[in-house]
Write an enzyme that holds these catalytic residues in place. Structure first.
Site, PDB file in Angstrom:
ATOM      1  N   GLU A  64       8.025 -45.931   5.912  1.00 54.15           N
ATOM      2  CA  GLU A  64       8.689 -44.626   5.900  1.00 54.15           C
ATOM      3  C   GLU A  64       9.796 -44.517   6.945  1.00 54.15           C
ATOM      4  O   GLU A  64      10.835 -43.893   6.683  1.00 54.15           O
ATOM      5  CB  GLU A  64       7.651 -43.513   6.116  1.00 54.15           C
ATOM      6  CG  GLU A  64       6.693 -43.314   4.948  1.00 54.15           C
ATOM      7  CD  GLU A  64       5.512 -44.266   4.962  1.00 54.15           C
ATOM      8  OE1 GLU A  64       4.708 -44.217   4.014  1.00 54.15           O
ATOM      9  OE2 GLU A  64       5.397 -45.075   5.917  1.00 54.15           O
ATOM     10  N   ARG A  96       5.216 -40.001   9.283  1.00 53.18           N
ATOM     11  CA  ARG A  96       5.321 -41.326   9.890  1.00 53.18           C
ATOM     12  C   ARG A  96       6.766 -41.681  10.218  1.00 53.18           C
ATOM     13  O   ARG A  96       7.025 -42.578  11.018  1.00 53.18           O
ATOM     14  CB  ARG A  96       4.718 -42.367   8.943  1.00 53.18           C
ATOM     15  CG  ARG A  96       3.243 -42.142   8.669  1.00 53.18           C
ATOM     16  CD  ARG A  96       2.783 -42.793   7.365  1.00 53.18           C
ATOM     17  NE  ARG A  96       2.822 -44.236   7.407  1.00 53.18           N
ATOM     18  CZ  ARG A  96       1.769 -45.020   7.662  1.00 53.18           C
ATOM     19  NH1 ARG A  96       0.595 -44.476   7.928  1.00 53.18           N
ATOM     20  NH2 ARG A  96       1.882 -46.325   7.653  1.00 53.18           N
ATOM     21  N   LYS A 154      -6.688 -56.760  -7.846  1.00 56.75           N
ATOM     22  CA  LYS A 154      -6.986 -55.329  -7.860  1.00 56.75           C
ATOM     23  C   LYS A 154      -7.596 -54.977  -9.222  1.00 56.75           C
ATOM     24  O   LYS A 154      -7.090 -55.392 -10.263  1.00 56.75           O
ATOM     25  CB  LYS A 154      -5.701 -54.539  -7.628  1.00 56.75           C
ATOM     26  CG  LYS A 154      -5.900 -53.192  -6.972  1.00 56.75           C
ATOM     27  CD  LYS A 154      -4.571 -52.612  -6.516  1.00 56.75           C
ATOM     28  CE  LYS A 154      -4.777 -51.347  -5.710  1.00 56.75           C
ATOM     29  NZ  LYS A 154      -3.506 -50.782  -5.243  1.00 56.75           N
TER      30      LYS A 154
END
Length: 642
Positions: free
Chosen positions: A375, A403, A289
């Site tokens: 979640e 969610r 990243k």
């Protein structure tokens, strides 16, 4: 322009088909130019930088090998798609990213045929790609045609249950489907859990499949720097006749790991897969990243979300803050409450920094739980923590909590468990647009029996609501607050425990009462100042609670004024609807009260500044003023002239 990078090859590329004319050496150069263009663009617009830099080579390779938009590339989460947008006929608009009337910061179907499926939240890509694959095999028709389906999913997103549900289904259906596991060690927060540990053990040994042998270097170990930096490889499961991995047990052929920044590995593997794949295949690509830009590579979050910045130094150009952010006020207040109560624990889903819980994790590491992008699990985990005698604060963005809504109903509310929901990013959020706007939580939480729902009008009120939630053990409680800075009020030494279901009066006046729920209160007060210049002094109250409602306050306002107007940063069906229900049941409308409810409009509002988005929603001070004048039948000067 002089501040733009030199990109001679990229300048020749208008669409992915142009990549077909380039040699592999030129594609490598193109990737370098694409990285420079991405950095340059985001330095002007701000946005998600690190994720896109990590997939530059992968983006070039995918578009060079596959035939988009006929072949469908589904980017999981979507904030890694900036390089993809540059290559797909949108380079001329890339410096409008996340701006009003500009490009979305995520993939968006209405924006381009090269974005076959929109994504701003995680773990949906494999389900979507499988849907495209099945549609293709059943003769589905799209304007661009239906070819291969490729899902690009990060190791953080792969931890969510939905990704495994999709892989399990794909393995069963045995459709030709390509999943690329973009394994960059960092989602937004460091990946957590057993899956990341499993991926960390995948160390390259001997080639396992003929397909893998097509990749340069697949016969030997990965390059030393990559091996040391990524710590990933193939686990051969010694002793099994077949040998294989968890992915193969799910029905996928596994290829990897390969260096996701080495075009000499990416291109042959993708070409071989395109030519030979029959069923579902998973390609495990190791990436970094922020790759290729030192300030992003060295940042703790790898340049996840950045303001505009100086390209040379990476220094962000943030305007000086006049007030603390709501998120930081929540984080600091919760740390203080937890210092006084060792039963307080905190739960987040891969967003410790975004929710302010990084402060809590530093002070109380054993009492802070990042469950990863999960979640549903986070909510049920919080419910059982409460059942076990702890005081869990479940801190999630409004749209992320959506969610886990079934768990809020089934595992928390029905069992009346005292989970404290800290709902960040309430209301309209600006540059992230409709996908991240917290429009629905007032309605979906206030619908639930026994749920207490609060909204902070300012940062001091947020401190009171954290204290109130900490002290509340009789069932679940939720409080919401927006992204961004507070309004600059003086903060108390310590939050006070509020009386449940009781609002507060801000000012008294005549003719019209304005009942605010949440941070529109400052706009209501601005509107009141403008109205006073016209000789109208409204009464203003802060509801504090959408559930339970302050019945006495509301009925008093309804009885004492010609008109009552509620204002909230949420969709229809929320606070104003509950007030209207109360007024109807109490027969208040029978006696002629003028009642209006200002809510977010029944549309998804695209990205812009929050102030501009609230203008579109007709919820800024001038529109509140206009609503009062309209209800009272007071014409404006312009209308009188007309």
């Amino acid at each position: 322009m002089s501040d733009r990078p030199n990109t001679p090859l990229l300048d020749l590329v208008n669409r992915p088909a142009d990549l077909m004319r380039l040699s592999d050496v030129q594609l490598t150069q193109l990737a370098s130019e694409l990285r420079s263009e991405t950095i340059s663009a985001v330095s002007v617009t701000g946005g998600h930088l690190g994720a896109g830099l990590g997939v530059v080579e992968l983006t070039v390779a995918l578009h060079a090998v596959f035939d988009t938009p006929r072949d469908k590339i589904v980017w999981d989460v979507g904030h890694q798609c900036y390089p993809h947008k540059i290559l797909t006929e949108r380079r001329d608009r890339i410096r409008t990213l996340r701006m009003k009337d500009g490009l979305s910061g995520f993939t968006k179907r209405s924006e381009s045929p090269y974005d076959p499926f929109g994504a701003a939240h995680s773990s949906t890509s494999i389900s979507a790609a499988l849907g495209f694959a099945v549609a293709r095999d059943l003769g589905g028709v799209t304007p661009e045609g239906l070819g291969d389906a490729i899902a690009v999913i990060g190791d953080g997103s792969m931890s969510a249950g939905m990704a495994f549900e999709a892989m399990n289904n794909a393995g069963h259906l045995k459709k030709r489907l390509i999943v690329i596991l973009n394994d960059n060690e960092m989602s937004i927060a460091p990946p957590v859990g057993a899956l990341s540990s499993y991926l960390s053990r995948l160390y390259a040994e001997e080639p396992f499949q003929d397909l893998k042998a097509a990749a340069k270097g697949a016969v030997s170990l990965l390059p030393e720097p990559f091996r040391e930096g990524a710590k990933r490889a193939k686990d051969m499961l010694k002793g099994m006749a077949m040998g294989g991995t968890m992915f193969e047990e799910l029905g996928f052929s596994y290829i990897g790991p390969i260096d996701g920044h080495d075009m000499d590995q990416l291109l042959p593997v993708l070409r071989t897969v395109k030519a030979r794949a029959t069923g579902p295949i998973l390609i495990h690509a190791l990436t970094k990243k922020g790759k290729g830009y030192a300030p992003a590579e060295t940042a703790r979050d790898k340049g996840h979300a950045t303001a505009k910045f100086d390209m040379v130094t990476g220094e962000q150009k943030k305007s000086p803050s006049n007030a603390p952010s709501y998120t930081s006020v929540f984080g600091k207040t919760l740390v203080e409450e937890a210092g006084r109560d060792d039963k307080i624990v905190a739960v987040t889903a891969a967003m410790p920094d975004g929710t302010g819980l990084n402060l809590f994790a530093e002070r109380f590491p054993s009492r802070c739980f990042d469950v990863g992008i999960a979640e549903q699990h986070g909510v049920t985990f919080s419910a059982a923590l409460a059942a076990g005698g702890m005081k869990p604060f479940c801190a999630m963005y409004s749209t992320f909590l959506q969610r886990g809504y079934d768990q809020v109903v089934h595992d928390v509310s029905i069992q009346r468990l005292p989970v404290r929901f800290a709902i960040d990013r309430a209301g309209l959020v600006g540059a992230d647009g409709a996908t991240h706007a917290g429009s629905f939580d007032i309605a979906y939480m206030a619908n639930l029996p026994g749920m207490v729902v609060m909204a902070a009008a300012d940062e001091a009120e947020l401190m009171h609501m954290v204290a109130t939630a900490a002290a509340h053990d009789d069932g679940p409680i939720a409080f919401r607050y927006p992204r961004g800075e507070g309004v600059g009020v003086d903060l108390p030494e310590r939050g006070e425990v509020l009386e449940i279901g009781k609002g507060r009066m801000i000012q008294t006046g005549s003719r019209v009462a304005l009942l605010s729920f949440g941070t529109r209160l400052s706009e209501v007060q601005k509107a009141a100042e403008a109205l006073e210049a016209r000789g109208i002094r409204p009464t203003i109250a802060d509801a504090r609670f959408a559930k339970p409602l302050d019945r006495d306050l509301i009925l008093d306002l309804a009885a004492g004024y010609e008109a009552l107007i509620t204002i909230e940063e949420g969709a229809v069906g929320g606070f104003g609807s509950h007030v209207a229900q109360l007024l109807a049941e109490e027969a208040v409308f029978d006696s002629g009260l003028k009642y209006r409810s200002m809510v977010l409009p029944d549309i998804f509002i695209d990205q812009s500044s929050p102030a501009d988005m609230y203008s579109t929603a007709a919820m800024n001070a001038e529109q509140i003023e206009a609503k009062v004048l309209e209800v009272l039948g007071v014409a404006t000067i312009g209308e009188q002239r007309a």
